[in-house]
Write a protein that holds these residues in place. Structure first.
Motif, PDB file in Angstrom:
ATOM      1  N   ALA A 171       0.828  -1.204   0.000  1.00 27.47           N
ATOM      2  CA  ALA A 171       0.000   0.000   0.000  1.00 27.47           C
ATOM      3  C   ALA A 171       0.864   1.255   0.000  1.00 27.47           C
ATOM      4  O   ALA A 171       0.521   2.263  -0.619  1.00 27.47           O
ATOM      5  N   ALA A 172       1.989   1.223   0.709  1.00 27.76           N
ATOM      6  CA  ALA A 172       2.883   2.380   0.754  1.00 27.76           C
ATOM      7  C   ALA A 172       3.547   2.624  -0.599  1.00 27.76           C
ATOM      8  O   ALA A 172       3.826   3.761  -0.967  1.00 27.76           O
ATOM      9  N   GLN A 173       3.805   1.561  -1.353  1.00 32.16           N
ATOM     10  CA  GLN A 173       4.456   1.701  -2.654  1.00 32.16           C
ATOM     11  C   GLN A 173       3.480   2.022  -3.768  1.00 32.16           C
ATOM     12  O   GLN A 173       3.889   2.439  -4.847  1.00 32.16           O
ATOM     13  N   ASN A 174       2.186   1.842  -3.526  1.00 29.75           N
ATOM     14  CA  ASN A 174       1.183   2.063  -4.553  1.00 29.75           C
ATOM     15  C   ASN A 174       1.008   3.562  -4.768  1.00 29.75           C
ATOM     16  O   ASN A 174       0.553   4.279  -3.891  1.00 29.75           O
ATOM     17  N   GLY A 175       1.348   4.031  -5.949  1.00 28.35           N
ATOM     18  CA  GLY A 175       1.208   5.448  -6.263  1.00 28.35           C
ATOM     19  C   GLY A 175      -0.122   5.788  -6.904  1.00 28.35           C
ATOM     20  O   GLY A 175      -0.402   6.948  -7.178  1.00 28.35           O
ATOM     21  N   LEU A 176      -0.953   4.792  -7.155  1.00 30.89           N
ATOM     22  CA  LEU A 176      -2.224   5.028  -7.823  1.00 30.89           C
ATOM     23  C   LEU A 176      -3.302   5.370  -6.805  1.00 30.89           C
ATOM     24  O   LEU A 176      -3.329   4.838  -5.705  1.00 30.89           O
ATOM     25  N   THR A 177      -4.194   6.253  -7.183  1.00 30.60           N
ATOM     26  CA  THR A 177      -5.342   6.583  -6.343  1.00 30.60           C
ATOM     27  C   THR A 177      -6.594   6.388  -7.171  1.00 30.60           C
ATOM     28  O   THR A 177      -6.576   6.531  -8.400  1.00 30.60           O
ATOM     29  N   ALA A 178      -7.683   6.087  -6.502  1.00 30.48           N
ATOM     30  CA  ALA A 178      -8.953   5.893  -7.196  1.00 30.48           C
ATOM     31  C   ALA A 178      -9.420   7.239  -7.732  1.00 30.48           C
ATOM     32  O   ALA A 178      -9.349   8.262  -7.038  1.00 30.48           O
ATOM     33  N   PRO A 179      -9.899   7.264  -8.978  1.00 31.84           N
ATOM     34  CA  PRO A 179     -10.375   8.539  -9.526  1.00 31.84           C
ATOM     35  C   PRO A 179     -11.663   8.967  -8.816  1.00 31.84           C
ATOM     36  O   PRO A 179     -12.516   8.151  -8.503  1.00 31.84           O
ATOM     37  N   THR A 180     -11.749  10.247  -8.528  1.00 33.46           N
ATOM     38  CA  THR A 180     -12.951  10.758  -7.879  1.00 33.46           C
ATOM     39  C   THR A 180     -13.932  11.187  -8.959  1.00 33.46           C
ATOM     40  O   THR A 180     -13.559  11.786  -9.968  1.00 33.46           O
ATOM     41  N   THR A 181     -15.179  10.862  -8.749  1.00 33.53           N
ATOM     42  CA  THR A 181     -16.215  11.235  -9.701  1.00 33.53           C
ATOM     43  C   THR A 181     -16.766  12.603  -9.331  1.00 33.53           C
ATOM     44  O   THR A 181     -16.547  13.116  -8.235  1.00 33.53           O
ATOM     45  N   ALA A 182     -17.507  13.168 -10.253  1.00 30.95           N
ATOM     46  CA  ALA A 182     -18.087  14.482 -10.013  1.00 30.95           C
ATOM     47  C   ALA A 182     -19.112  14.422  -8.889  1.00 30.95           C
ATOM     48  O   ALA A 182     -19.281  15.385  -8.141  1.00 30.95           O
ATOM     49  N   GLN A 183     -19.802  13.275  -8.754  1.00 27.42           N
ATOM     50  CA  GLN A 183     -20.801  13.154  -7.691  1.00 27.42           C
ATOM     51  C   GLN A 183     -20.155  13.157  -6.315  1.00 27.42           C
ATOM     52  O   GLN A 183     -20.741  13.634  -5.356  1.00 27.42           O
ATOM     53  N   GLU A 184     -18.951  12.612  -6.182  1.00 24.83           N
ATOM     54  CA  GLU A 184     -18.275  12.608  -4.891  1.00 24.83           C
ATOM     55  C   GLU A 184     -17.805  13.995  -4.508  1.00 24.83           C
ATOM     56  O   GLU A 184     -17.674  14.301  -3.328  1.00 24.83           O
ATOM     57  N   GLN A 185     -17.557  14.857  -5.483  1.00 21.11           N
ATOM     58  CA  GLN A 185     -17.018  16.181  -5.204  1.00 21.11           C
ATOM     59  C   GLN A 185     -18.102  17.225  -4.997  1.00 21.11           C
ATOM     60  O   GLN A 185     -17.822  18.275  -4.431  1.00 21.11           O
ATOM     61  N   GLU A 186     -19.329  16.964  -5.454  1.00 16.85           N
ATOM     62  CA  GLU A 186     -20.345  17.999  -5.344  1.00 16.85           C
ATOM     63  C   GLU A 186     -20.967  18.010  -3.951  1.00 16.85           C
ATOM     64  O   GLU A 186     -21.027  16.985  -3.266  1.00 16.85           O
ATOM     65  N   SER A 187     -21.435  19.174  -3.557  1.00 15.97           N
ATOM     66  CA  SER A 187     -21.999  19.333  -2.216  1.00 15.97           C
ATOM     67  C   SER A 187     -23.438  18.818  -2.196  1.00 15.97           C
ATOM     68  O   SER A 187     -24.030  18.502  -3.226  1.00 15.97           O
ATOM     69  N   ASP A 188     -23.999  18.760  -0.999  1.00 12.75           N
ATOM     70  CA  ASP A 188     -25.384  18.302  -0.860  1.00 12.75           C
ATOM     71  C   ASP A 188     -26.353  19.254  -1.558  1.00 12.75           C
ATOM     72  O   ASP A 188     -27.350  18.819  -2.141  1.00 12.75           O
ATOM     73  N   LEU A 189     -26.065  20.543  -1.524  1.00 13.92           N
ATOM     74  CA  LEU A 189     -26.928  21.520  -2.176  1.00 13.92           C
ATOM     75  C   LEU A 189     -26.903  21.343  -3.695  1.00 13.92           C
ATOM     76  O   LEU A 189     -27.950  21.386  -4.348  1.00 13.92           O
ATOM     77  N   ASP A 190     -25.722  21.125  -4.263  1.00 17.96           N
ATOM     78  CA  ASP A 190     -25.624  20.879  -5.704  1.00 17.96           C
ATOM     79  C   ASP A 190     -26.354  19.602  -6.095  1.00 17.96           C
ATOM     80  O   ASP A 190     -27.050  19.549  -7.111  1.00 17.96           O
ATOM     81  N   ARG A 191     -26.199  18.553  -5.296  1.00 15.37           N
ATOM     82  CA  ARG A 191     -26.869  17.279  -5.569  1.00 15.37           C
ATOM     83  C   ARG A 191     -28.389  17.435  -5.494  1.00 15.37           C
ATOM     84  O   ARG A 191     -29.130  16.899  -6.312  1.00 15.37           O
ATOM     85  N   PHE A 192     -28.864  18.216  -4.515  1.00 16.23           N
ATOM     86  CA  PHE A 192     -30.302  18.459  -4.390  1.00 16.23           C
ATOM     87  C   PHE A 192     -30.839  19.208  -5.609  1.00 16.23           C
ATOM     88  O   PHE A 192     -31.883  18.866  -6.143  1.00 16.23           O
ATOM     89  N   GLY A 193     -30.107  20.226  -6.054  1.00 16.86           N
ATOM     90  CA  GLY A 193     -30.530  20.976  -7.237  1.00 16.86           C
ATOM     91  C   GLY A 193     -30.560  20.108  -8.483  1.00 16.86           C
ATOM     92  O   GLY A 193     -31.481  20.211  -9.302  1.00 16.86           O
ATOM     93  N   ARG A 194     -29.563  19.234  -8.639  1.00 24.87           N
ATOM     94  CA  ARG A 194     -29.520  18.341  -9.803  1.00 24.87           C
ATOM     95  C   ARG A 194     -30.684  17.354  -9.764  1.00 24.87           C
ATOM     96  O   ARG A 194     -31.348  17.119 -10.773  1.00 24.87           O
TER      97      ARG A 194
END
Length: 134
Positions: A46-69
């Motif tokens: 795990a320490a040697q793994n340089g890869l990270t899971a890609p974040t989606t737009a849904q994970e980055q948006e706030s609750d207010l943005d999600r409610f509006g969508r």
């Protein structure tokens, strides 16, 4: 003569050396190693793994943005249902035949599997088939 005896003595000395038998013990517990090595190997990987899971737009948006969508999606769905109901008023979807709605060609027919609805988008050639079982 002295060098000759020295060379012969060194040759005999090298042949008298002792050795031992090599043994191999794997470290990885999946290949027969000690099970206590698992956490150390996992944390090292795990320490040697340089890869990270890609974040989606849904994970980055706030609750207010999600409610509006979600709210705008629900409003658009309701408008689409009302327009479809107005356009399909008096049309029995269980009738066999071909119908055209803008860029969509809808073909409805009965088979032994049930009611088959083929939907073809004439702009890009995409086709979808829906089967409603008997």
């Amino acid at each position: 003569m002295r060098t000759f005896f020295l060379v012969v003595a060194l040759c005999f000395y090298g042949s008298i050396c002792f050795g031992q038998q090599f043994s191999y013990k794997p470290k990885n517990p999946f290949f027969g190693g000690d099970t206590f090595n698992y956490q150390q190997l996992l944390s090292s990987a795990a320490a040697q793994n340089g890869l990270t899971a890609p974040t989606t737009a849904q994970e980055q948006e706030s609750d207010l943005d999600r409610f509006g969508r979600d709210l705008s999606g629900q409003l658009l769905n309701r408008i689409e249902r009302e327009l479809s109901a107005a356009q399909l008023d008096g049309l029995n979807i269980t009738e066999e035949g071909t119908f055209t709605f803008g860029n969509l060609n809808v073909e409805v027919f009965e088979t032994f599997e049930g009611l088959v609805i083929n939907i073809l988008d004439t702009t890009n050639g995409e086709e979808t088939q829906v089967i409603v079982p008997n």
